[in-house]
Design a protein around this motif. Structure first.
Motif, PDB file in Angstrom:
ATOM      1  N   ASN A  75       0.603  -1.411  -0.117  1.00  0.00           N
ATOM      2  CA  ASN A  75       0.067   0.189  -0.124  1.00  0.00           C
ATOM      3  C   ASN A  75       0.616   1.409  -0.106  1.00  0.00           C
ATOM      4  OD1 ASN A  75      -2.318  -1.227  -0.207  1.00  0.00           O
ATOM      5  ND2 ASN A  75      -2.726  -1.548   2.142  1.00  0.00           N
ATOM      6  N   PHE A  76       2.281   1.066  -0.332  1.00  0.00           N
ATOM      7  CA  PHE A  76       2.900   2.639  -0.152  1.00  0.00           C
ATOM      8  C   PHE A  76       2.373   3.424  -1.259  1.00  0.00           C
ATOM      9  CE2 PHE A  76       5.850   2.612  -3.749  1.00  0.00           C
ATOM     10  CZ  PHE A  76       6.116   1.555  -4.224  1.00  0.00           C
ATOM     11  N   ILE A  77       2.091   2.913  -2.482  1.00  0.00           N
ATOM     12  CA  ILE A  77       1.358   3.858  -3.525  1.00  0.00           C
ATOM     13  C   ILE A  77       0.018   4.550  -3.277  1.00  0.00           C
ATOM     14  CG2 ILE A  77       0.346   3.948  -5.757  1.00  0.00           C
ATOM     15  CD1 ILE A  77       2.993   2.990  -6.677  1.00  0.00           C
ATOM     16  N   SER A  78      -0.679   3.848  -2.319  1.00  0.00           N
ATOM     17  CA  SER A  78      -2.082   4.359  -2.340  1.00  0.00           C
ATOM     18  C   SER A  78      -1.626   5.480  -1.047  1.00  0.00           C
ATOM     19  CB  SER A  78      -3.046   3.349  -1.649  1.00  0.00           C
ATOM     20  OG  SER A  78      -3.419   2.456  -2.507  1.00  0.00           O
ATOM     21  N   ARG A  79      -0.766   5.019  -0.244  1.00  0.00           N
ATOM     22  CA  ARG A  79      -0.463   5.946   0.874  1.00  0.00           C
ATOM     23  C   ARG A  79       0.342   7.515   0.274  1.00  0.00           C
ATOM     24  NH1 ARG A  79      -0.470   3.522   6.000  1.00  0.00           N
ATOM     25  NH2 ARG A  79       1.513   4.515   6.849  1.00  0.00           N
ATOM     26  N   SER A  80       1.051   7.215  -0.586  1.00  0.00           N
ATOM     27  CA  SER A  80       1.554   8.492  -1.235  1.00  0.00           C
ATOM     28  C   SER A  80       0.809   9.282  -1.968  1.00  0.00           C
ATOM     29  CB  SER A  80       2.997   8.175  -1.839  1.00  0.00           C
ATOM     30  OG  SER A  80       2.588   7.239  -2.964  1.00  0.00           O
ATOM     31  N   LEU A  81      -0.237   8.570  -2.755  1.00  0.00           N
ATOM     32  CA  LEU A  81      -1.070   9.223  -3.736  1.00  0.00           C
ATOM     33  C   LEU A  81      -2.189  10.246  -2.815  1.00  0.00           C
ATOM     34  CD1 LEU A  81      -1.881   6.638  -6.376  1.00  0.00           C
ATOM     35  CD2 LEU A  81      -0.353   8.464  -6.330  1.00  0.00           C
ATOM     36  N   VAL A  82      -2.674   9.614  -1.430  1.00  0.00           N
ATOM     37  CA  VAL A  82      -3.758  10.336  -0.741  1.00  0.00           C
ATOM     38  C   VAL A  82      -2.957  11.790  -0.335  1.00  0.00           C
ATOM     39  CG1 VAL A  82      -5.162   8.326  -0.365  1.00  0.00           C
ATOM     40  CG2 VAL A  82      -3.516   9.010   1.373  1.00  0.00           C
ATOM     41  N   LEU A  83      -1.505  11.363   0.016  1.00  0.00           N
ATOM     42  CA  LEU A  83      -0.753  12.774   0.710  1.00  0.00           C
ATOM     43  C   LEU A  83      -0.677  13.691  -0.549  1.00  0.00           C
ATOM     44  CD1 LEU A  83       1.850  10.874   2.833  1.00  0.00           C
ATOM     45  CD2 LEU A  83      -0.470  11.954   3.554  1.00  0.00           C
ATOM     46  N   GLY A  84      -0.457  13.146  -1.840  1.00  0.00           N
ATOM     47  CA  GLY A  84      -0.339  14.195  -3.197  1.00  0.00           C
ATOM     48  C   GLY A  84      -1.643  14.848  -3.096  1.00  0.00           C
ATOM     49  N   GLU A  85      -2.790  14.296  -2.712  1.00  0.00           N
ATOM     50  CA  GLU A  85      -4.071  14.782  -3.068  1.00  0.00           C
ATOM     51  C   GLU A  85      -4.171  16.134  -2.186  1.00  0.00           C
ATOM     52  OE1 GLU A  85      -7.459  12.319  -2.493  1.00  0.00           O
ATOM     53  OE2 GLU A  85      -8.690  13.775  -1.894  1.00  0.00           O
ATOM     54  N   VAL A  86      -3.859  15.659  -0.613  1.00  0.00           N
ATOM     55  CA  VAL A  86      -4.124  16.720   0.181  1.00  0.00           C
ATOM     56  C   VAL A  86      -3.259  17.958  -0.178  1.00  0.00           C
ATOM     57  CG1 VAL A  86      -3.732  17.117   2.762  1.00  0.00           C
ATOM     58  CG2 VAL A  86      -4.649  15.127   2.045  1.00  0.00           C
ATOM     59  N   LEU A  87      -1.768  17.544  -0.424  1.00  0.00           N
ATOM     60  CA  LEU A  87      -0.720  18.642  -0.722  1.00  0.00           C
ATOM     61  C   LEU A  87      -1.120  19.403  -1.819  1.00  0.00           C
ATOM     62  CD1 LEU A  87       1.848  19.825   0.104  1.00  0.00           C
ATOM     63  CD2 LEU A  87       2.966  18.020  -1.328  1.00  0.00           C
ATOM     64  N   CYS A  88      -1.712  18.830  -2.945  1.00  0.00           N
ATOM     65  CA  CYS A  88      -2.051  19.725  -4.138  1.00  0.00           C
ATOM     66  C   CYS A  88      -3.295  20.635  -3.572  1.00  0.00           C
ATOM     67  CB  CYS A  88      -2.629  18.853  -5.105  1.00  0.00           C
ATOM     68  SG  CYS A  88      -2.585  19.717  -6.880  1.00  0.00           S
ATOM     69  N   MET A  89      -3.966  20.402  -2.654  1.00  0.00           N
ATOM     70  CA  MET A  89      -5.328  21.170  -2.351  1.00  0.00           C
ATOM     71  C   MET A  89      -4.396  22.353  -1.814  1.00  0.00           C
ATOM     72  SD  MET A  89      -8.260  19.120  -0.486  1.00  0.00           S
ATOM     73  CE  MET A  89      -8.480  17.589  -0.987  1.00  0.00           C
ATOM     74  N   VAL A  90      -3.272  22.396  -1.007  1.00  0.00           N
ATOM     75  CA  VAL A  90      -2.758  23.413  -0.098  1.00  0.00           C
ATOM     76  C   VAL A  90      -2.016  24.218  -1.283  1.00  0.00           C
ATOM     77  CG1 VAL A  90      -1.256  23.904   1.664  1.00  0.00           C
ATOM     78  CG2 VAL A  90      -2.680  21.951   1.799  1.00  0.00           C
ATOM     79  N   ASP A  91      -1.035  23.455  -1.871  1.00  0.00           N
ATOM     80  CA  ASP A  91      -0.308  24.231  -2.906  1.00  0.00           C
ATOM     81  C   ASP A  91       0.041  23.176  -3.956  1.00  0.00           C
ATOM     82  OD1 ASP A  91       1.319  26.486  -3.919  1.00  0.00           O
ATOM     83  OD2 ASP A  91       3.172  25.553  -3.238  1.00  0.00           O
ATOM     84  N   ALA A  92      -0.064  23.750  -5.131  1.00  0.00           N
ATOM     85  CA  ALA A  92      -0.158  22.819  -6.298  1.00  0.00           C
ATOM     86  C   ALA A  92       1.560  22.807  -6.600  1.00  0.00           C
ATOM     87  CB  ALA A  92      -0.948  23.165  -7.699  1.00  0.00           C
ATOM     88  N   SER A  93       2.193  23.882  -6.457  1.00  0.00           N
ATOM     89  CA  SER A  93       3.575  23.968  -7.015  1.00  0.00           C
ATOM     90  C   SER A  93       4.460  23.189  -5.989  1.00  0.00           C
ATOM     91  CB  SER A  93       3.953  25.443  -6.944  1.00  0.00           C
ATOM     92  OG  SER A  93       3.812  26.275  -7.878  1.00  0.00           O
ATOM     93  N   THR A  94       4.079  23.418  -4.740  1.00  0.00           N
ATOM     94  CA  THR A  94       4.867  22.448  -3.670  1.00  0.00           C
ATOM     95  C   THR A  94       4.381  20.859  -4.131  1.00  0.00           C
ATOM     96  OG1 THR A  94       4.538  24.112  -2.046  1.00  0.00           O
ATOM     97  CG2 THR A  94       5.155  22.127  -1.424  1.00  0.00           C
ATOM     98  N   CYS A  95       3.339  20.619  -4.304  1.00  0.00           N
ATOM     99  CA  CYS A  95       3.118  19.302  -4.880  1.00  0.00           C
ATOM    100  C   CYS A  95       3.799  18.639  -6.106  1.00  0.00           C
ATOM    101  CB  CYS A  95       1.631  19.232  -4.813  1.00  0.00           C
ATOM    102  SG  CYS A  95       0.818  17.459  -5.068  1.00  0.00           S
ATOM    103  N   VAL A  96       3.708  19.493  -7.059  1.00  0.00           N
ATOM    104  CA  VAL A  96       4.415  19.250  -8.255  1.00  0.00           C
ATOM    105  C   VAL A  96       5.833  19.172  -7.910  1.00  0.00           C
ATOM    106  CG1 VAL A  96       5.142  20.000 -10.571  1.00  0.00           C
ATOM    107  CG2 VAL A  96       2.501  19.987  -9.747  1.00  0.00           C
ATOM    108  N   LYS A  97       6.315  19.785  -7.390  1.00  0.00           N
ATOM    109  CA  LYS A  97       8.073  19.905  -7.197  1.00  0.00           C
ATOM    110  C   LYS A  97       8.249  18.709  -6.198  1.00  0.00           C
ATOM    111  CE  LYS A  97      11.864  22.752  -6.850  1.00  0.00           C
ATOM    112  NZ  LYS A  97      12.615  24.048  -6.969  1.00  0.00           N
ATOM    113  N   CYS A  98       7.436  18.365  -5.212  1.00  0.00           N
ATOM    114  CA  CYS A  98       7.740  17.144  -4.540  1.00  0.00           C
ATOM    115  C   CYS A  98       7.806  15.795  -5.163  1.00  0.00           C
ATOM    116  CB  CYS A  98       6.637  17.096  -3.197  1.00  0.00           C
ATOM    117  SG  CYS A  98       7.033  18.173  -1.944  1.00  0.00           S
TER     118      CYS A  98
END
Ligand SMILES: Cc1cc2nc3c(=O)[nH]c(=O)nc-3n(C[C@H](O)[C@H](O)[C@H](O)COP(=O)(O)OP(=O)(O)OC[C@H]3O[C@@H](n4cnc5c(N)ncnc54)[C@H](O)[C@@H]3O)c2cc1C
Length: 721
Positions: free
Chosen positions: A80-103
């Motif tokens: 489940n490491f993929i699912s876990r990292s994807l949901v964190l990406g979803e949360v991060l993108c709501m906060v700031d898309a640039s940070t999310c894309v760069k991470c």
């Protein structure tokens, strides 16, 4: 002591169901970002300042223990490491898309290249340091001359036997690496180049190339050109990379699928060059699913803002009566509710895809052998990002002029997510991956006799038509989920079979070349691929409804599922009519059903958006009920029962009266620090501007707004504490 803001996170059964298995992980991330002042949205910065801030944010995110933990799981390929990292990406993108894309560039693309294309030694050598932020990386695949057609890249990596090195070179302008994220700051690049041994290319391979040292100085032979401003994502530094005979050790070839021995002997477990590159590309496809998650996150945010405002703002109304909330307008509900239904469908479908992917990786299955999963990820990437563009545009329009204000976030989201349709694979190109898989499935099924397959297909289709075009049956059943599921299934099957038949005619019967035949069917191909994704999405949504453990939530989700299915059939009603699947009466009923369902769901929508669980600090928009020190005048109270109501006002009245500010859902921290009310003094002796005698208590925000509007001066304000 510094107070942490109330993020307004909820914990109902619906919150948990919509967040899924990893709801507590998502909440942990929400708290970490929501409580950090670093993530306050900023629109007033120069390009350099925006990039600096993004770099700080990236550093902060990658230092979070939960992120480090995920990277560790990625390295060890834990369940489940993929699912876990994807949901964190979803949360991060709501906060700031640039940070999310760069991470994403650093950990998923650069880190993913090491993990998936490198040997265990490469992972040990490079990934640990990346995790510890000893350096950052970039992913350099696209070239000026070749974007979608990456197979044609021209950067060269020539093996120098004597020195046991590869020489990385940009032989022409078209070979310059283009649009590379983190190109202006990153230390290392995963560079895709043609591996050349003794003058012969073995096809594209991936190499770790040092770009700049820890002080930011470029290494000799490397040129980085800043691409500067873009439509959005300006926190991400995109640039052009040019290599002038840059030497790297032989060990820097990521050699899981192709290695070069010290004697210059090339070895690969996959003989054909094209097949080899396909395998490499396949291992990188999880990042496409990551885009779908990010897109979904921004849809949730845009819809939350637009729906809250629509339940708060009033325009027009019956003569002599109170003006109605704008959510009462039919086009408002139609647009917002159908996007909300799509967002829910995408939530369950992308979750399904991530679980399948996780399971495959955990079981050690190679992605190249899982073509249907690759197709699903490519299709979801295209569908979700196109839906995001359309959804955010509607959110912007549905919030009128207020939505155009950066402070209200939707405009920024639009700019940042627009490119989601292009990077990680252009959408039209992605959908061709889906169509190829559907054709392969068809051929496999009818291997022995494709002509018989076509005949069987026609008979099945005819049977469908007879069953569903019978008017009485149709009008009775269009409101049933079973009807809608069957309709989307029918469309996919007919488009699949007719595409096989057209290509067969053009290539086999008419002996045309495949490229031209394929290109002349492109509209058909894209329709088929989207029909496939629609069918999968409706099925996954209906399965999620069935599995929902709470009766009330289940009933709510069922209505949205029906709306989603109805929308899918409605938007293709022309096709269904052309194919005699719907009668004109049934088509009219579908339209009526779409409007009725949208109208009936407008209040339920508040429950759904609340269950998206977006922290107030990240929601940020004043029109969604979050006070902002920069635009106090844009505030509209949040439409929850506990949070105050509009004061009724007759239609035609000049001034809007808002609910008292005690209904505010979240006061920004800088105002909280004031911690008191403000006493206002009149410019005129003993008189307040309202004409009353004596002082008047004002909320700091109200006071500041009045100062901004020139109604009172700064010196009129008295702080009580
Ligand atoms: C903000 C941003 C960040 C990026 N970051 C990175 C990065 O970090 N690393 C990296 O390597 N790349 C990066 N890219 C590049 C990105 O991956 C490419 O832009 C993308 O793959 C599309 O390629 P292209 O721009 O050359 O478009 P093209 O391939 O030229 O496409 C242009 C048009 O032609 C159409 N078209 C092309 N081929 C076909 C076909 N076979 N059938 C039908 N239509 C077709 C497309 O649909 C599209 O409409 C980034 C791009 C952007 C904009």
């Amino acid at each position: 002591m510094e107070r942490t803001p109330d993020l307004g996170l909820g914990d109902s059964s619906l919150h948990r169901y919509l967040d899924g298995e990893f709801w507590s992980l998502k909440n942990e991330m929400r708290r970490a970002l929501g409580n950090s002042p670093l993530f306050q949205p900023r629109y007033d910065l120069s390009l350099d300042e925006m990039r600096d801030l993004t770099n700080q944010r990236v550093k902060f995110v990658l230092s979070l223990p939960l992120l480090k933990h995920i990277l560790q799981e990625q390295e060890e390929k834990r369940r489940n490491f993929i699912s876990r990292s994807l949901v964190l990406g979803e949360v991060l993108c709501m906060v700031d898309a640039s940070t999310c894309v760069k991470c994403g560039i650093i950990s998923l693309l650069f880190g993913g290249a090491i993990n998936n294309l490198g040997s265990p030694e490469h992972v040990t050598k490079w990934f640990w340091q990346l995790k510890e932020q000893k350096y950052t990386g970039m992913f350099a695949m696209t070239e000026k001359g070749h974007g979608s057609n990456v197979r044609g890249i021209q950067t060269e990596a020539t093996f120098d036997l004597d020195n046991q090195e590869f020489v990385i070179d940009t032989p022409c302008e078209d070979a310059q690496k283009m649009y590379i994220g983190n190109a202006m700051y990153g230390n290392y690049a995963a560079v895709f180049a043609q591996l050349i041994i003794e003058g012969r290319s073995q096809g594209p391979h991936c190499f770790i190339v040092p770009i700049r040292d820890e002080n930011g100085n470029l290494y000799p032979g490397v040129t980085a050109i800043d691409m500067m401003h873009k439509e959005g994502l300006n926190g991400v530094d995109n640039g052009i990379l040019i290599f002038d005979k840059v030497r790297i050790p032989r060990e820097n070839l990521l050699d899981r699928f192709g290695s070069v021995a010290p004697n210059g002997q090339y070895h690969s477990p996959i003989q054909r060059k094209s097949a080899r590159f396909n395998v490499m590309l396949a291992t990188l496809t999880p990042s496409r699913l990551a885009v779908a998650f990010k897109a979904m996150g921004t849809m949730k945010l845009g819809l939350t803002i637009a729906i809250r405002y629509s339940h708060s703002r009033r325009q027009f109304g019956p003569k002599g009566k109170e003006e109605v909330k704008i959510i009462e307008h039919q086009m408002q509900t139609l647009r917002l509710m159908s996007h909300l239904a799509t967002t829910l469908a995408l939530t369950f479908t992308s979750r399904h895809a991530s679980f399948v992917l996780d399971e495959d990786i955990f079981q050690g299955r190679e992605l190249i052998n899982r073509r249907s999963l690759q197709a699903l990820m490519a299709g979801l990437k295209a569908y979700s990002t196109w839906e995001t563009v359309s959804c955010l545009q509607d959110c912007r329009e549905c919030t009128g002029g207020m939505g155009y204000l950066m402070e209200n976030r939707i405009s920024g989201l639009k700019c940042d997510t627009d490119v989601f349709v292009t990077f990680e694979g252009d959408n039209v190109v992605m959908l061709q991956v889906v169509a190829r898989e559907l054709l392969a499935q068809y051929n496999k099924k009818h291997k022995k006799n494709p002509v018989l397959g076509l005949i069987q297909g026609w008979t099945a289709t005819a049977g469908d038509k007879l069953r569903t075009s019978f008017p009485a049956f149709n009008t009775d059943m269009v409101g049933h989920l079973a009807f809608l599921l069957k309709a989307v299934n029918f469309r996919e099957r007919v488009l699949q079979r007719s595409l096989v038949s057209r290509l067969h005619y053009k290539v086999v019967t008419k002996k045309g070349d495949f490229f031209s035949a394929w290109n002349s069917c492109m509209h058909h191909i894209i329709s088929l691929s989207l029909a496939h994704i629609h069918r999968v999405a409706l099925e996954q949504f209906s399965l999620a409804v069935r599995r929902c453990p709470d009766r009330e939530d289940q009933a709510l989700l069922m209505k949205f599922c029906l709306l989603y299915g109805t929308k899918l059939v409605f938007q293709e009603r022309g096709w269904y009519l052309e194919n005699n699947y719907l009668t004109p009466t049934a088509s009219m009923r579908i339209r009526a059903q779409l409007l009725d369902l949208s109208e009936s769901l407008k209040d339920d929508a508040l429950k759904v958006i609340s269950a998206f669980n977006i922290p107030h600090t990240n929601l940020h928009a004043p029109i969604a009920g979050v006070l902002s020190s920069r635009a106090a005048w844009a505030f509209y109270p949040a439409p929850t029962p506990t949070l105050g109501h509009w004061i009724p006002r007759p239609a035609g009245a000049r001034c809007h009266q808002r609910s008292p500010l005690s209904s505010v859902t979240q006061i920004p921290s800088d105002f909280e620090k004031l911690g008191c009310w403000v006493k206002k003094k009149s410019k005129h002796k003993n008189q307040t501007p309202s004409g009353k005698r004596g002082g008047e208590k004002l909320h700091p925000l109200q006071a500041r707004a009045k100062v901004q509007q020139g109604m009172i001066s700064e010196s009129d304000l008295l702080q009580l504490c």
